[in-house]
Design an enzyme around this catalytic site. Structure first.
Site, short mmCIF file in Angstrom:
data_model
loop_
_atom_site.label_atom_id
_atom_site.label_comp_id
_atom_site.label_asym_id
_atom_site.label_seq_id
_atom_site.Cartn_x
_atom_site.Cartn_y
_atom_site.Cartn_z
N HIS A 189 -16.78 7.12 -7.63
CA HIS A 189 -17.48 5.94 -8.13
C HIS A 189 -16.71 5.89 -9.47
O HIS A 189 -17.45 4.63 -10.94
CB HIS A 189 -18.89 6.16 -7.55
CG HIS A 189 -19.54 6.55 -7.10
ND1 HIS A 189 -20.92 6.16 -7.11
CD2 HIS A 189 -19.53 5.91 -5.61
CE1 HIS A 189 -21.65 6.73 -5.87
NE2 HIS A 189 -20.58 6.22 -5.37
N GLU A 209 0.44 -1.47 0.06
CA GLU A 209 0.48 0.26 0.26
C GLU A 209 0.83 0.91 -0.26
O GLU A 209 1.84 1.11 0.91
CB GLU A 209 -1.22 0.05 1.10
CG GLU A 209 -1.47 1.23 1.39
CD GLU A 209 -2.99 1.73 0.46
OE1 GLU A 209 -3.38 1.03 -0.32
OE2 GLU A 209 -2.31 3.18 0.04
N ALA A 210 0.22 2.10 -0.93
CA ALA A 210 0.86 3.69 -0.67
C ALA A 210 0.89 4.25 0.23
O ALA A 210 1.67 5.83 0.39
CB ALA A 210 0.56 4.97 -2.01
C1 LIG Z 1 -14.49 10.49 -1.14
C2 LIG Z 1 -15.17 8.97 -1.54
C3 LIG Z 1 -16.39 8.88 -0.70
C4 LIG Z 1 -17.03 7.64 -1.63
N1 LIG Z 1 -18.33 7.28 -0.84
C5 LIG Z 1 -18.42 5.88 -0.77
C6 LIG Z 1 -20.36 5.65 -0.71
O1 LIG Z 1 -20.20 6.24 0.69
N2 LIG Z 1 -20.33 4.48 -0.88
C7 LIG Z 1 -19.69 3.38 -1.63
O2 LIG Z 1 -19.73 2.60 -1.65
N3 LIG Z 1 -18.70 4.25 -2.35
C8 LIG Z 1 -18.11 4.82 -1.53
N4 LIG Z 1 -17.17 5.76 -2.55
C9 LIG Z 1 -16.49 4.30 -3.37
C10 LIG Z 1 -16.07 3.59 -2.80
O3 LIG Z 1 -14.64 3.91 -2.17
C11 LIG Z 1 -14.84 3.12 -4.36
O4 LIG Z 1 -15.52 2.63 -5.01
C12 LIG Z 1 -14.20 2.03 -3.54
O5 LIG Z 1 -12.89 1.61 -2.45
C13 LIG Z 1 -13.05 1.46 -4.50
O6 LIG Z 1 -12.51 0.16 -4.36
P1 LIG Z 1 -10.86 -0.14 -4.96
O7 LIG Z 1 -10.14 -1.14 -4.22
O8 LIG Z 1 -10.71 -0.24 -6.88
O9 LIG Z 1 -9.41 1.41 -5.41
P2 LIG Z 1 -9.41 2.05 -4.08
O10 LIG Z 1 -10.10 1.53 -2.59
O11 LIG Z 1 -9.46 3.23 -4.17
O12 LIG Z 1 -8.53 1.16 -2.51
C14 LIG Z 1 -7.23 1.60 -4.24
C15 LIG Z 1 -5.64 1.92 -3.14
O13 LIG Z 1 -4.68 2.01 -4.36
C16 LIG Z 1 -3.40 2.06 -3.26
N5 LIG Z 1 -2.81 2.27 -4.61
C17 LIG Z 1 -2.88 2.98 -6.07
N6 LIG Z 1 -1.52 2.97 -6.58
C18 LIG Z 1 -0.59 1.99 -5.67
C19 LIG Z 1 0.63 1.68 -5.73
N7 LIG Z 1 1.18 2.44 -8.12
N8 LIG Z 1 1.32 0.97 -5.05
C20 LIG Z 1 0.64 0.90 -3.64
N9 LIG Z 1 -0.88 1.05 -3.78
C21 LIG Z 1 -1.29 2.04 -4.68
C22 LIG Z 1 -4.20 3.87 -2.41
O14 LIG Z 1 -3.11 3.84 -2.17
C23 LIG Z 1 -5.33 3.29 -2.68
O15 LIG Z 1 -5.43 2.96 -0.95
C24 LIG Z 1 -17.07 6.94 -2.23
C25 LIG Z 1 -15.17 6.72 -2.83
C26 LIG Z 1 -14.49 7.90 -2.04
C27 LIG Z 1 -13.22 8.76 -2.68
#
Ligand SMILES: Cc1cc2nc3c(=O)[nH]c(=O)nc-3n(C[C@H](O)[C@H](O)[C@H](O)COP(=O)(O)OP(=O)(O)OC[C@H]3O[C@@H](n4cnc5c(N)ncnc54)[C@H](O)[C@@H]3O)c2cc1C
Length: 548
Positions: A482, A42-43
């Site tokens: 999203h 994790e970054a």
């Molecule tokens: C402000 C906000 C409010 C939201 N509200 C809601 C809500 O109320 N309900 C809901 O269902 N969804 C909500 N969402 C959406 C939901 O949180 C996301 O759709 C979901 O977290 C996406 O999951 P993911 O694993 O694809 O990415 P993420 O959860 O964003 O995780 C990606 C992770 O990878 C890490 N990373 C990226 N690149 C690298 C790299 N090169 N090296 C190491 N680490 C890296 C990042 O630091 C991050 O921790 C919200 C999102 C945000 C930003």
């Protein structure tokens, strides 16, 4: 922790890049087999702060530049041509550690559509079975609910006169008042489901990572940015990553798994030589596989905000400033109740607005707070609430067809990518937005609310014609948060992964985050992100057992 090892020897079976919603789920389910060695990178830092646990803490976390990262979008050709600032979680749990905790499955039609596009095994029957296993729902089990799983789900317990009356107005115009908005059905309205248990966030880190963090076969590396994937021939064999101790090489005996989210997973693919050949060459990156779909097909909900004055003193605006704010925090610590115990999006409706729609095509959200948008200066400064009593209605078309893109600006892995959102460039999205905006007014101007809800302060009564409504999106809309679809699943030339989430053109590499969504799920994407990752882990485990 072991570093790069000698030839023939590998420290880990799987390396997962990104510990967000998807990464935490996959890390949990792959490391369930003690023989399988998993590294999760994790970054950002850990998520150990009370602000991630206290539901209302997300408003503060969004301003925390250590635990959130900001991405400037635009310019583009859409409804907000100048772009906007997007925030993302950067810590264990990723965006699931700063999100609003609205817990929505999406519609059965979303997943059946994925399957109809040729993605075998991704239909609603598969995904609803995952939701049932994943959840520990306060309402008990049901057709689309589970109990005993890691994710705690609660229907908003903060009942209020205002929301009771809004729900009654919805019923009067034909929306069914329901206990659980996730139960499939036609137009419906009710209190919001949250991934919250005992007044605490139940995000991916709490549900999937903390309980297994001590497993000896699971290594978690924070503060480490993956720069690129390493290949031998066309096979992914590890990653190069930078932490405090400098750049290091980490090797994966079986697979590298990308879970960096829809903005950073395509970036990592392009940095590693997988993307449109011309673009990679322009940035001096050698082409391993010409994959023109990397970074394309970006989908995002375009959410418009409407605000109304309240004629009764029923808003929560005063609860988050002055002496009341620390008192409410203390109340949450002592009693796990009060305005800090829920994220504030009190109630919601899933409704069909376009006359031709066969299922809900818009998501409406109602809140007892209203923002002073005139003082708004971006997330880094924080939203101010109005002093007067007001409420907010938010709405977005659920199944956007407008497509944006996300691509590297340079070969520097620390540089944020270039994001073009292109909101409302598709005629379908404009049409639904206009119908939805009128539906929001029809509901909130229902005669039963005449003594409760006053004038529209934002965008205001001057907005009447179709063109004026679309113009209002330029000022009063924002992201649903999203964004997805930028490394989509499929078998056509623009697809990036196949239906087993293997990256086309190479081996030993998968994507498990919401980049793989072929199209957008109809509401918030947190629950779908975790469910898709759960199913992804099942597939990976199955393929490992088959390979022996
Ligand atoms: C402000 C906000 C409010 C939201 N509200 C809601 C809500 O109320 N309900 C809901 O269902 N969804 C909500 N969402 C959406 C939901 O949180 C996301 O759709 C979901 O977290 C996406 O999951 P993911 O694993 O694809 O990415 P993420 O959860 O964003 O995780 C990606 C992770 O990878 C890490 N990373 C990226 N690149 C690298 C790299 N090169 N090296 C190491 N680490 C890296 C990042 O630091 C991050 O921790 C919200 C999102 C945000 C930003």
């Amino acid at each position: 922790m072991p570093d790069a090892t000698g030839p023939g020897e590998t420290a880990f079976d799987y390396i997962i890049c990104g510990a967000g919603a998807a990464g935490c789920v996959v890390a949990n389910r792959l490391s369930a087999d003690p023989k399988v060695r998993v590294l999760l990178i994790e970054a950002g830092p850990s998520d150990r702060t009370w602000l991630t646990r206290m539901p209302r803490g997300f408003a503060r976390l969004l301003l925390n530049q250590r635990r959130a990262r900001y991405f400037q979008t635009g310019p583009d050709n859409g409804a907000k041509p100048g772009g906007e600032m997007w925030s993302r979680g950067r810590m264990l749990g990723g965006s699931s550690s700063i999100n609003g905790m609205l817990y929505f499955h999406g519609l059965p039609q979303d997943y059946d559509h994925w399957e109809a596009l040729g993605n075998t095994g991704w239909g609603w029957d598969t995904i609803v079975a995952v939701f049932r296993q994943m959840e520990d729902h306060a309402l008990g089990s049901g057709v689309a609910r589970g109990v005993g799983g890691p994710v705690k789900v609660t229907i908003n317990p903060e009942r209020s006169r205002l929301m009771d009356e809004v729900i009654a107005a919805g019923e009067a115009i034909g929306y069914a008042p329901v206990e659980d908005l996730n139960e499939p059905g036609p137009d419906r309205i009710g209190y919001t489901p949250f991934n919250i248990g005992k007044a605490q966030r139940s995000g991916a880190a709490q549900a999937f990572l903390h309980p297994v963090a001590n497993r000896p076969n699971l290594t978690i590396l924070t503060g480490t940015l993956v720069h690129r994937i390493l290949f031998e021939g066309r096979r992914a064999v590890g990653v190069q990553a930078q932490g405090q101790e400098g750049v290091r090489t980490l090797r994966a005996g079986r697979e590298v798994i990308l879970a960096g989210g829809a903005l950073q997973t395509p970036q990592l693919l392009e940095l590693s030589g997988i993307g449109a050949a011309g673009r990679l060459r322009d940035h001096g990156i050698g082409v391993l596989h010409d994959s023109p779909g990397v970074g394309e097909n970006l989908r995002e909900h375009c959410l418009i905000i409407m605000q109304r004055r309240l004629l009764k003193p029923w808003s929560l605006n005063a609860q988050f400033s002055g002496w009341r704010a620390p008192l409410n925090v203390a109340r949450w610590f002592a009693l796990r109740s009060g305005p800090m115990a829920f994220p504030g999006f009190d109630a919601a409706a899933l409704v069909a607005c376009d006359p031709d729609a066969t299922h809900p095509d818009a998501h409406l959200i109602f809140s007892r707070t209203s923002m002073d948008l005139r003082s708004w200066d971006g997330w880094t400064k924080g939203p101010q609430l109005e002093r007067a009593h007001g409420m907010q209605l938010m709405g977005y078309p659920s199944q956007p067809r407008s497509q944006g893109s996300v691509h590297i600006r340079s070969a520097d892995p620390t540089e944020a990518p270039e994001i073009k959102v292109n909101y409302l460039t598709d005629e379908h999205d404009r049409r639904v937005s206009i119908h939805m905006f009128r539906a929001m007014r029809r509901l909130i101007e229902h005669p039963s609310l005449a003594e409760v809800v006053g004038e529209e302060t934002i965008p205001g009564p001057r907005v009447q014609t179709d063109d004026e409504i679309i113009d209002a999106f330029a000022t009063y809309s924002g992201p649903g948060y999203h964004a997805c679809g930028s490394a989509r699943m499929g078998s056509d030339p623009m697809a990036v992964v196949d239906s087993r989430l293997r990256v086309h053109g190479v081996s030993g590499l998968r994507v498990v985050d919401i980049s793989i969504f072929p199209t957008q799920t109809s509401q918030n994407t947190g629950a779908p992100a975790m469910a898709v990752a759960w199913h992804a882990a099942d597939i990976i485990n199955e393929d490992r057992l088959r390979a022996g």
